[in-house]
Design a protein around this motif. Structure first.
Motif, PDB file in Angstrom:
ATOM      1  N   LYS A  52       5.032  -1.301  -3.100  1.00 38.58           N
ATOM      2  CA  LYS A  52       4.396  -0.526  -2.034  1.00 38.58           C
ATOM      3  C   LYS A  52       2.928  -0.233  -2.354  1.00 38.58           C
ATOM      4  O   LYS A  52       2.045  -0.395  -1.510  1.00 38.58           O
ATOM      5  CB  LYS A  52       5.156   0.786  -1.817  1.00 38.58           C
ATOM      6  CG  LYS A  52       4.732   1.527  -0.563  1.00 38.58           C
ATOM      7  CD  LYS A  52       5.649   2.707  -0.274  1.00 38.58           C
ATOM      8  CE  LYS A  52       5.242   3.398   1.023  1.00 38.58           C
ATOM      9  NZ  LYS A  52       6.112   4.551   1.325  1.00 38.58           N
ATOM     10  N   LYS A  53       2.658   0.166  -3.591  1.00 39.36           N
ATOM     11  CA  LYS A  53       1.291   0.484  -3.997  1.00 39.36           C
ATOM     12  C   LYS A  53       0.416  -0.768  -3.992  1.00 39.36           C
ATOM     13  O   LYS A  53      -0.723  -0.750  -3.508  1.00 39.36           O
ATOM     14  CB  LYS A  53       1.297   1.120  -5.390  1.00 39.36           C
ATOM     15  CG  LYS A  53      -0.076   1.598  -5.852  1.00 39.36           C
ATOM     16  CD  LYS A  53       0.007   2.291  -7.218  1.00 39.36           C
ATOM     17  CE  LYS A  53      -1.372   2.761  -7.675  1.00 39.36           C
ATOM     18  NZ  LYS A  53      -1.316   3.410  -9.011  1.00 39.36           N
TER      19      LYS A  53
ATOM     20  N   TYR B 219      -0.421  -1.016 -11.061  1.00 39.60           N
ATOM     21  CA  TYR B 219       0.491  -1.383  -9.976  1.00 39.60           C
ATOM     22  C   TYR B 219       1.916  -1.634 -10.488  1.00 39.60           C
ATOM     23  O   TYR B 219       2.728  -2.255  -9.808  1.00 39.60           O
ATOM     24  CB  TYR B 219      -0.050  -2.602  -9.227  1.00 39.60           C
ATOM     25  CG  TYR B 219      -1.372  -2.280  -8.571  1.00 39.60           C
ATOM     26  CD1 TYR B 219      -1.420  -1.494  -7.426  1.00 39.60           C
ATOM     27  CD2 TYR B 219      -2.575  -2.697  -9.135  1.00 39.60           C
ATOM     28  CE1 TYR B 219      -2.624  -1.143  -6.843  1.00 39.60           C
ATOM     29  CE2 TYR B 219      -3.790  -2.348  -8.566  1.00 39.60           C
ATOM     30  CZ  TYR B 219      -3.804  -1.574  -7.425  1.00 39.60           C
ATOM     31  OH  TYR B 219      -5.007  -1.213  -6.855  1.00 39.60           O
TER      32      TYR B 219
ATOM     33  N   ASN C 198       5.324  -2.059  -8.629  1.00 43.50           N
ATOM     34  CA  ASN C 198       5.266  -1.078  -7.542  1.00 43.50           C
ATOM     35  C   ASN C 198       4.766  -1.816  -6.301  1.00 43.50           C
ATOM     36  O   ASN C 198       3.571  -1.863  -6.013  1.00 43.50           O
ATOM     37  CB  ASN C 198       4.325   0.080  -7.916  1.00 43.50           C
ATOM     38  CG  ASN C 198       4.342   1.203  -6.885  1.00 43.50           C
ATOM     39  OD1 ASN C 198       4.633   0.980  -5.717  1.00 43.50           O
ATOM     40  ND2 ASN C 198       4.011   2.397  -7.320  1.00 43.50           N
TER      41      ASN C 198
ATOM     42  N   TYR D 285       5.373   0.271 -12.556  1.00 43.87           N
ATOM     43  CA  TYR D 285       6.022   1.496 -13.016  1.00 43.87           C
ATOM     44  C   TYR D 285       6.091   1.481 -14.549  1.00 43.87           C
ATOM     45  O   TYR D 285       5.831   0.440 -15.165  1.00 43.87           O
ATOM     46  CB  TYR D 285       7.436   1.613 -12.426  1.00 43.87           C
ATOM     47  CG  TYR D 285       7.471   1.801 -10.932  1.00 43.87           C
ATOM     48  CD1 TYR D 285       7.095   3.004 -10.348  1.00 43.87           C
ATOM     49  CD2 TYR D 285       7.903   0.763 -10.092  1.00 43.87           C
ATOM     50  CE1 TYR D 285       7.133   3.187  -8.967  1.00 43.87           C
ATOM     51  CE2 TYR D 285       7.950   0.936  -8.708  1.00 43.87           C
ATOM     52  CZ  TYR D 285       7.561   2.147  -8.160  1.00 43.87           C
ATOM     53  OH  TYR D 285       7.593   2.318  -6.790  1.00 43.87           O
TER      54      TYR D 285
END
Length: 209
Positions: free
Chosen positions: A72-73, A62, A70, A64
């Motif tokens: 959104k993820k 989760y 991240n 980058y």
């Protein structure tokens, strides 16, 4: 006479209720708005230990490659389960509350008449107990669905998951002192807000006597 008291108002509402529109109206009136969503992003920089806790709880997938979250993820994952959502909140909410209370303290030190805490999960996280007044923004379900699907480019199923992960409006209403119906045009919303602010200011004056 008692010293001037800052009235702390909690502003809340479900996803897609148009709460940010009302926040912008308040900012235009030179009223301090403490934005919990903004703080939730800022605390990741202020307190790097949060990211370590999230990684330990949910995994490196989760993040980058540069180590940033991240959102959104991770959001899509935690909204699939009330337990997962609660696990994430248990990590980040204490830091968000710390920042919110620091900002409320500054409002009081500056002797501001009113201070708004804009928080979508104000009631879910028991912040409403620390407010003098709670204002709830409501919208009909169809408008709510349409707004979020269009704004976030998500499917109806994904949006319904997010809506269902929040406390129902029926339950939130029990804790609200004022309700703003944001289903109609902008003028209708503005009229309701102005009326509520007038009552809040009058209440503040009466409490000073």
């Amino acid at each position: 006479m008692t010293p001037n008291k800052t009235i702390v108002v909690g502003l809340t509402g479900g996803i897609g209720s148009g709460k940010s529109t009302i926040s912008n109206m308040l900012v235009q009136k030179n009223i301090t708005v403490i934005d919990a969503d903004k703080i939730s992003r800022e605390v990741l920089s202020i307190y790097p230990e949060i990211l370590l806790e999230i990684e330990q709880a949910f995994g490196k997938e989760y993040f980058y490659e540069d180590g940033t979250l991240n959102r959104k993820k991770l959001g899509a994952y935690v909204f699939s389960s009330k337990k997962l959502k609660k696990d994430l909140e248990n990590i980040i909410i204490p830091y968000i509350k710390r920042e919110i209370f620091d900002k409320i303290k500054k409002c009081k030190e500056n002797m501001e008449k009113i201070c708004i805490v804009d928080a979508p999960t104000l009631i879910e996280n028991n912040l409403h107990y620390d407010m003098d007044i709670v204002v709830l923004v409501v919208v009909d379900k169809k408008t709510q669905l349409d707004r979020v699907m269009r704004r976030d480019l998500q499917s109806e199923i994904e949006v319904k998951k997010r809506i269902n992960s929040q406390l129902s409006i029926k339950k939130k209403i029990k804790f609200a002192d004022y309700i703003i119906d944001n289903s109609k045009d902008i003028q209708f919303t503005k009229t309701q807000l102005d009326s509520i602010l007038t009552e809040i200011y009058l209440r503040g004056k009466n409490e000073e006597i």
